[in-house]
Scaffold this motif. Structure first.
Motif, PDB file in Angstrom:
ATOM      1  N   UNK A  82     -11.362  10.401  -5.984  1.00  0.00           N
ATOM      2  CA  UNK A  82     -11.903  10.150  -7.297  1.00  0.00           C
ATOM      3  C   UNK A  82     -10.804   9.009  -8.024  1.00  0.00           C
ATOM      4  N   UNK A  83      -9.863   8.343  -7.399  1.00  0.00           N
ATOM      5  CA  UNK A  83      -9.030   7.290  -7.699  1.00  0.00           C
ATOM      6  C   UNK A  83      -7.905   7.515  -8.536  1.00  0.00           C
ATOM      7  N   UNK A  84      -7.170   8.301  -7.521  1.00  0.00           N
ATOM      8  CA  UNK A  84      -6.032   8.842  -8.800  1.00  0.00           C
ATOM      9  C   UNK A  84      -5.110   7.480  -8.079  1.00  0.00           C
ATOM     10  N   UNK A  85      -5.056   7.003  -6.930  1.00  0.00           N
ATOM     11  CA  UNK A  85      -4.270   6.012  -6.487  1.00  0.00           C
ATOM     12  C   UNK A  85      -5.236   4.449  -5.857  1.00  0.00           C
ATOM     13  N   UNK A  86      -4.506   3.825  -6.215  1.00  0.00           N
ATOM     14  CA  UNK A  86      -5.231   2.192  -5.907  1.00  0.00           C
ATOM     15  C   UNK A  86      -5.537   2.663  -4.642  1.00  0.00           C
ATOM     16  N   UNK A  87      -6.541   1.220  -3.895  1.00  0.00           N
ATOM     17  CA  UNK A  87      -6.078   0.307  -2.577  1.00  0.00           C
ATOM     18  C   UNK A  87      -4.803   0.325  -2.498  1.00  0.00           C
ATOM     19  N   UNK A  88      -4.891  -0.261  -1.288  1.00  0.00           N
ATOM     20  CA  UNK A  88      -3.733  -1.542  -1.045  1.00  0.00           C
ATOM     21  C   UNK A  88      -4.453  -2.361  -0.253  1.00  0.00           C
ATOM     22  N   UNK A  89      -2.936  -3.272  -1.115  1.00  0.00           N
ATOM     23  CA  UNK A  89      -4.209  -4.388  -0.738  1.00  0.00           C
ATOM     24  C   UNK A  89      -4.409  -4.965   0.690  1.00  0.00           C
ATOM     25  N   UNK A  90      -5.757  -5.285   0.673  1.00  0.00           N
ATOM     26  CA  UNK A  90      -6.204  -5.836   2.815  1.00  0.00           C
ATOM     27  C   UNK A  90      -5.773  -4.307   3.238  1.00  0.00           C
ATOM     28  N   UNK A  91      -6.333  -3.124   2.581  1.00  0.00           N
ATOM     29  CA  UNK A  91      -6.726  -1.866   3.644  1.00  0.00           C
ATOM     30  C   UNK A  91      -7.637  -1.384   2.910  1.00  0.00           C
ATOM     31  N   UNK A  92      -8.235   0.135   3.324  1.00  0.00           N
ATOM     32  CA  UNK A  92      -8.955   0.449   3.167  1.00  0.00           C
ATOM     33  C   UNK A  92      -8.365   1.659   2.532  1.00  0.00           C
ATOM     34  N   UNK A  93      -8.749   2.122   1.335  1.00  0.00           N
ATOM     35  CA  UNK A  93      -8.300   2.993   0.827  1.00  0.00           C
ATOM     36  C   UNK A  93      -8.678   4.656   1.764  1.00  0.00           C
ATOM     37  N   UNK A  94      -8.753   5.872   2.512  1.00  0.00           N
ATOM     38  CA  UNK A  94      -9.387   6.775   2.092  1.00  0.00           C
ATOM     39  C   UNK A  94      -8.786   7.725   2.889  1.00  0.00           C
ATOM     40  N   UNK A  95      -9.035   9.431   2.910  1.00  0.00           N
ATOM     41  CA  UNK A  95      -8.320   9.856   3.707  1.00  0.00           C
ATOM     42  C   UNK A  95      -8.762  10.292   4.481  1.00  0.00           C
ATOM     43  N   UNK A  96      -7.424  10.811   5.491  1.00  0.00           N
ATOM     44  CA  UNK A  96      -7.564  10.461   7.446  1.00  0.00           C
ATOM     45  C   UNK A  96      -6.259  12.231   7.049  1.00  0.00           C
ATOM     46  N   UNK A  97      -7.090  13.220   7.541  1.00  0.00           N
ATOM     47  CA  UNK A  97      -6.136  14.175   7.414  1.00  0.00           C
ATOM     48  C   UNK A  97      -6.345  15.007   8.721  1.00  0.00           C
ATOM     49  N   UNK A  98      -5.340  15.851   9.814  1.00  0.00           N
ATOM     50  CA  UNK A  98      -5.408  16.410  10.787  1.00  0.00           C
ATOM     51  C   UNK A  98      -4.431  17.763  10.429  1.00  0.00           C
ATOM     52  N   UNK A  99      -4.993  18.723  10.853  1.00  0.00           N
ATOM     53  CA  UNK A  99      -4.351  19.395  11.829  1.00  0.00           C
ATOM     54  C   UNK A  99      -3.488  20.461  10.426  1.00  0.00           C
TER      55      UNK A  99
END
Length: 523
Positions: free
Chosen positions: A61-78
């Motif tokens: 929901x936007x608690x952290x801003x994307x890193x410049x030049x990168x695409x923010x996303x939550x990628x989580x395993x296990x």
């Protein structure tokens, strides 16, 4: 890093997720032990693999801003994700991708808009995503969802994937844990009760009005409960090869008015319960090739549908099939594979394909549980005529009259049997010639052996037994033999029989010709 409420302090696992989100990098909490990493045992995972759902929601929901030049996303395993993951009404700019995670409580995407959601090989309690918009891929490949997925009126612009998943209707897998989740789930359950007005407890997938622009790949699923897809649109097709659906109610698949580019219930697809596709529209192939279908009453309800090509060649089918009032471009089937009850009234098709005989098709037409209906016979005869098989068309129409005769009163049955015997209802006119030949031969032989007496002895005439017999057979005397000769003894009965037979043959020929030449229509 300290955070203000509601999070308090982050655990080490949560801190890794928090730090990885702006760049969209993976956080893998798996140990490398296949058995220990199985999310089915995720309730045993400790705090080192636990992430609170509220932390995940805050990031998306936007608690952290994307890193410049990168695409923010939550990628989580296990990971073990505790608490309700509530993303309702939100607009998510970062992708959500979970792999082999354990989510024992509800995931809610109701009315949300997101760029992509993927749960691969995860263990989930329930997914609520009514009216959500997914601008990309919506995936649950290899996952287990214990209390069903709700996707009514959702819109997926990419693919929808449920291949190799295990799905259960609400209550089928979670009764043991119901008391534990009751307080958590009550607000969501009450909201659903207000919205739905229907019982969802028998549906593993509740997706009326779902729209999927790409393909919907539901192969190799194991489903306990039904798939409710009323009014759904699968523009790229829906594919359920090798899936097994065991209904907990009357329907395994309820997809009235579904629209699809193609629909594959084939290659080992198995359903226990009714497949209902009333009013469906399939612009390509609808296939049940190699499927196993079973239901106590109606197994396949495909009435009022429009299908470009229907392949109906199941490995096994038990129950009634309803194809009434559907319009098919091509019907590829095996009539011998149908069950004992098949409703065909109103069915139209442009072409028939498959390995079958005319006798099998006639047997197929005779399986209507409502009894004789003329339209299926007329449709089959029309198709034979269109491809130039006039003898087969006549055979079908003769079978139609014979089946119709069973519905008539005794007088109608008698007249029908006479028409059938004499001229085959007009579709076998050569029968009249056969009877004429038999009667002519018999009369000629008899009258040659026992000549009739001349009525006027002063008139000079030469008796010809063949001409005399022919004059008796013709309803109106042509050769003036009847008035010149009178049969003697028992041959009077033969003469009367020949006169009566002539009238019967003439009447039958006229009635048969009228039946054949009149415009086709119901009888």
């Amino acid at each position: 890093m300290r955070l203000t409420r509601p999070f308090g302090r982050l655990s080490p696992a949560e801190r890794r997720v928090w730090e990885a989100y702006p760049a969209g990098t993976w956080v893998d909490l798996r140990t490398g032990d296949k058995e220990a990493d199985d999310p089915a045992g995720g309730q045993e995972w400790g705090p080192e693999r636990t992430v609170r759902a509220e932390v995940v929601a805050a990031l998306l929901l936007g608690a952290r801003e994307p890193e410049p030049g990168r695409t923010a996303g939550l990628r989580l395993a296990g990971a073990r994700v505790t608490g309700v993951l509530d993303l309702s009404d939100a607009t998510l700019t970062g992708k959500l991708h979970m792999l082999n995670c354990y989510l024992p409580e509800i995931v809610s995407l109701t009315d949300a808009t997101t760029t992509g959601v993927r749960f691969r090989g995860c263990e989930l309690e329930r997914v609520r995503a009514a009216r959500c918009t997914v601008n990309g891929l919506l995936e649950f490949d290899g996952s287990t969802v214990r209390s069903g997925i709700r996707l009514d009126n959702a819109h997926v612009t990419g693919q929808f994937r449920l291949s190799r998943s295990r799905l259960y209707a609400p209550g089928e897998q979670s009764r043991a844990s119901e008391s534990r989740l009751e307080d958590i789930r009550r607000p969501f359950a009450e909201a659903e009760m207000l919205e739905r007005g229907h019982d969802q407890s028998r549906w593993a997938v509740w997706a009326g009005g779902l729209t999927v622009e790409g393909g919907a790949f539901l192969r190799d699923m194991r489903v306990t409960g039904g798939l409710r897809l009323i009014g759904a649109k699968f523009n790229g097709g829906i594919y359920l090869q090798r899936s097994v659906v065991t209904a907990t109610g009357p329907h395994a698949v309820h997809a009235d008015f579904m629209e699809a580019g193609a629909a594959e219930f084939s290659a080992g697809f198995t359903a226990t319960g009714t497949i209902r596709l009333r009013g469906a529209r399939v612009n390509g192939v609808l296939s049940f090739d190699g499927a196993t279908l079973e239901a106590p009453d109606r197994v396949l309800h495909l009435s009022h549908a429009q299908v470009e090509e229907l392949i109906l060649n199941p490995a096994s089918i038990e129950g009634e099939v309803n194809l009434g009032y559907s319009r098919l471009g091509v019907l590829l089937d095996n009539p011998a594979a149908y069950p004992d009850r098949v409703q065909l009234t109103g069915l139209t098709y442009e072409s028939l394909r498959g390995d079958w005989t005319v006798a099998q098709r006639l047997d197929w037409l005779g399986r209507d549980p409502d009894g004789y209906k003329p339209q299926p016979y007329e449709q089959l005869a029309t198709w034979f005529r269109r491809i130039g098989h006039e003898p087969d068309a006549r055979r079908v129409l003769l079978a139609k009259q014979r089946r119709r005769r069973r519905t008539l009163r005794p007088t109608g049955k008698i007249w029908g049997r006479l028409l059938d015997l004499v001229v085959g209802y007009g579709y076998r006119p050569w029968l009249a010639g056969f009877w004429v030949a038999v009667l002519l031969t018999t009369g000629t032989a008899v009258f040659a052996a026992v000549p009739p007496a001349q009525i006027d002895p002063d008139e000079v005439r030469s008796f010809q037994p063949f001409v005399y017999t022919l004059d008796l057979l013709v309803p109106v005397s042509v050769f003036e033999q009847r008035a010149a000769w009178e049969p003697v003894g028992w041959t009077q009965w033969l003469a009367w029989t020949l006169v009566a037979s002539g009238w019967i043959l003439a009447t039958a020929l006229i009635a048969g010709a009228a039946r054949v030449l009149r415009p086709a229509g119901p009888s």
